[in-house]
Design an enzyme around this catalytic site. Sequence first.
Site, PDB file in Angstrom:
ATOM      1  CB  CYS A  40      -4.060  -0.467   9.089  1.00  0.00           C
ATOM      2  SG  CYS A  40      -4.858  -0.364   7.428  1.00  0.00           S
ATOM      3  CB  CYS A  76      -1.013  -0.330   1.305  1.00  0.00           C
ATOM      4  SG  CYS A  76      -0.111   0.043   2.999  1.00  0.00           S
TER       5      CYS A  76
HETATM    6 FE1  FES Z   1      -1.824   0.436   4.316  1.00  0.00          FE
HETATM    7 FE2  FES Z   1      -3.713   1.253   6.094  1.00  0.00          FE
HETATM    8  S1  FES Z   1      -3.803   1.052   3.706  1.00  0.00           S
HETATM    9  S2  FES Z   1      -1.465   0.713   6.278  1.00  0.00           S
END
Ligand code: FES
Length: 168
Positions: free
Chosen positions: A109, A36
């Site tokens: 996360c 991400c």
């Molecule tokens: Fe990657 Fe939350 S979307 S840490």
Amino acid sequence: MSDDFQQRVTAAMANPQHMGEMPQADAVGTVGNADCGDMLRVWVKFKEEGGRKVIDRASFQSFGCETAIAAASLAMELIKGKTPAEALAMRGEEFAKDLGPLPPTKVHCTSLVEGALREALTPTGTVSSPAPPAKPAAAPPPSLMDTFNKPEERKSGVKVVFLKPGEA
Ligand code: FES
């Protein structure tokens, strides 16, 4: 994503606690998630209490999503007064329990928070780690990861660790 979850994250984001660099920190840990692109850094200050080394305070900065920031904010409070071993035993879900059940897409996360604390609280996560000895001239050229992690890291005391898939 449920409305309840989003409301709790929004509430936590409205007043995040313990954000910002800690100049006199005893330890620092930085992790990134290559999937991400989010990153989180934590700083930890210790104190002696009853003959034990415990966490006096901790702070964080994040280039991350709202869930990571909310979980980090909660985590910095939860680890106060714990020994490094006690804090290391905590899992990401514990840090985020006040946010309620996490949607599957947000579980990683909290792993970012857990990973940054692990980097800070393990012995190699100290700010003042000594520089490594110089490599011999015949050493093979550094890999891309070596280039990314080592030369500047040793000068600045910052090391970024990328979490592996499924790793917390
Ligand atoms: Fe990657 Fe939350 S979307 S840490």
